[in-house]
Design a protein around this motif. Structure first.
Motif, PDB file in Angstrom:
ATOM      1  N   UNK A   1       0.816  -1.208   0.000  1.00  0.00           N
ATOM      2  CA  UNK A   1       0.000   0.000   0.000  1.00  0.00           C
ATOM      3  C   UNK A   1       0.856   1.267   0.000  1.00  0.00           C
ATOM      4  N   UNK A   2       1.943   1.255  -0.763  1.00  0.00           N
ATOM      5  CA  UNK A   2       2.782   2.449  -0.888  1.00  0.00           C
ATOM      6  C   UNK A   2       2.315   3.295  -2.072  1.00  0.00           C
ATOM      7  N   UNK A   3       3.092   4.314  -2.390  1.00  0.00           N
ATOM      8  CA  UNK A   3       2.694   5.252  -3.439  1.00  0.00           C
ATOM      9  C   UNK A   3       2.799   4.619  -4.823  1.00  0.00           C
ATOM     10  N   UNK A   4       1.959   5.110  -5.729  1.00  0.00           N
ATOM     11  CA  UNK A   4       1.971   4.729  -7.136  1.00  0.00           C
ATOM     12  C   UNK A   4       1.789   3.225  -7.333  1.00  0.00           C
ATOM     13  N   UNK A   5       1.014   2.611  -6.440  1.00  0.00           N
ATOM     14  CA  UNK A   5       0.674   1.199  -6.564  1.00  0.00           C
ATOM     15  C   UNK A   5      -0.601   1.034  -7.401  1.00  0.00           C
ATOM     16  N   UNK A   6      -0.595   0.058  -8.289  1.00  0.00           N
ATOM     17  CA  UNK A   6      -1.781  -0.311  -9.046  1.00  0.00           C
ATOM     18  C   UNK A   6      -1.967  -1.824  -8.947  1.00  0.00           C
ATOM     19  N   UNK A   7      -3.196  -2.321  -9.096  1.00  0.00           N
ATOM     20  CA  UNK A   7      -3.421  -3.762  -8.979  1.00  0.00           C
ATOM     21  C   UNK A   7      -2.544  -4.555  -9.955  1.00  0.00           C
ATOM     22  N   UNK A   8      -1.978  -5.650  -9.441  1.00  0.00           N
ATOM     23  CA  UNK A   8      -1.127  -6.466 -10.298  1.00  0.00           C
ATOM     24  C   UNK A   8      -1.918  -7.080 -11.448  1.00  0.00           C
ATOM     25  N   UNK A   9      -3.105  -7.548 -11.157  1.00  0.00           N
ATOM     26  CA  UNK A   9      -3.924  -8.147 -12.202  1.00  0.00           C
ATOM     27  C   UNK A   9      -4.961  -7.130 -12.667  1.00  0.00           C
ATOM     28  N   UNK A  10      -5.194  -7.102 -13.965  1.00  0.00           N
ATOM     29  CA  UNK A  10      -6.145  -6.156 -14.516  1.00  0.00           C
ATOM     30  C   UNK A  10      -5.496  -5.274 -15.560  1.00  0.00           C
ATOM     31  N   UNK A  11      -6.214  -4.240 -15.952  1.00  0.00           N
ATOM     32  CA  UNK A  11      -5.781  -3.429 -17.084  1.00  0.00           C
ATOM     33  C   UNK A  11      -5.071  -2.136 -16.688  1.00  0.00           C
TER      34      UNK A  11
END
Length: 226
Positions: free
Chosen positions: A164-174
């Protein structure tokens, strides 16, 4: 050296002579999920030199990352372009950014390019203000690019979700794929904080213990970036 053509907007910046003083007295603005002491890792600096000739262009690029507020402990090599690819902050506070900007201003490199990392949450929460501390002598790239001496640079801070750090996006998905799809085909130098999956992307325990949900030695790079 030729001029820089920046592809992102520029704003007025505080005078460089005052940055160090302001950093010393800056008020901490704790991010909602500020990185706390238990998340700190052993001091591991990363720098590299790239001497390259590209279509008749000879250039030396100095690459830095993960200085985590310890910039003054590094002897930075000379070069034409200095790149810092993120995690220049200790805890992601405003004063961390100010101190980093003051340090950058003292370096002699003609061209300086910066991308944020997961510790640099102030750039995620207050991006316009954060960027003003770097300008006008440093180019900050976030899904944007610039041209230096005929070479096309592109920078992006994103990485798969991690603690939950900065500039995190879900690993799976678009979401991550959409970010990488923004990279122009003509890019010569791509700057990201997180690596592609399987390339220098393993995590190891710190001397203070291991508190990550990731397994020791697990590959955490982005599959979509390969």
């Amino acid at each position: 050296m030729g001029p820089i053509r920046s592809m992102h907007s520029r704003r007025s910046a505080p005078k460089a002579s005052t940055l160090a003083e302001r950093a010393e007295g800056a008020q901490d603005l704790p991010p909602e999920h500020a990185i706390t002491q238990q998340h700190q890792i052993p001091l591991r600096f990363c720098w590299n030199l790239v001497d390259t000739t590209f279509i008749g262009i000879s250039i030396r690029i100095v690459c830095l990352s993960d200085t985590h507020g310890h910039h003054d402990r590094i002897q930075v090599p000379d070069g034409d372009v200095l790149i810092h690819s993120g995690d220049f902050c200790h805890r992601g506070f405003e004063r961390d950014v100010m101190a980093f900007a003051a340090w950058l201003d003292r370096l002699p490199h003609k061209h300086k390019v910066v991308v944020a990392g997961n510790h640099d949450r102030f750039f995620e929460q207050k991006p316009e203000l954060a960027q003003t501390y770097l300008e006008p002598n440093v180019i900050y790239l976030q899904d944007s690019g610039c041209v230096i001496n005929g070479l096309n640079f592109w920078g992006a801070p994103w990485q798969p979700w991690f603690m939950d750090w900065a500039f995190n996006l879900p690993r799976k998905g678009t979401a991550l794929r959409e970010k990488w799809n923004l990279i122009p085909f003509a890019t010569d130098v791509l700057i990201t904080h997180g690596p592609p999956h399987g390339i220098l992307d393993q995590v190891w325990p710190s001397s203070g213990g291991w508190d990550s949900e990731a397994s020791i030695g697990e590959h955490l790079g982005c599959e979509e970036l390969r």
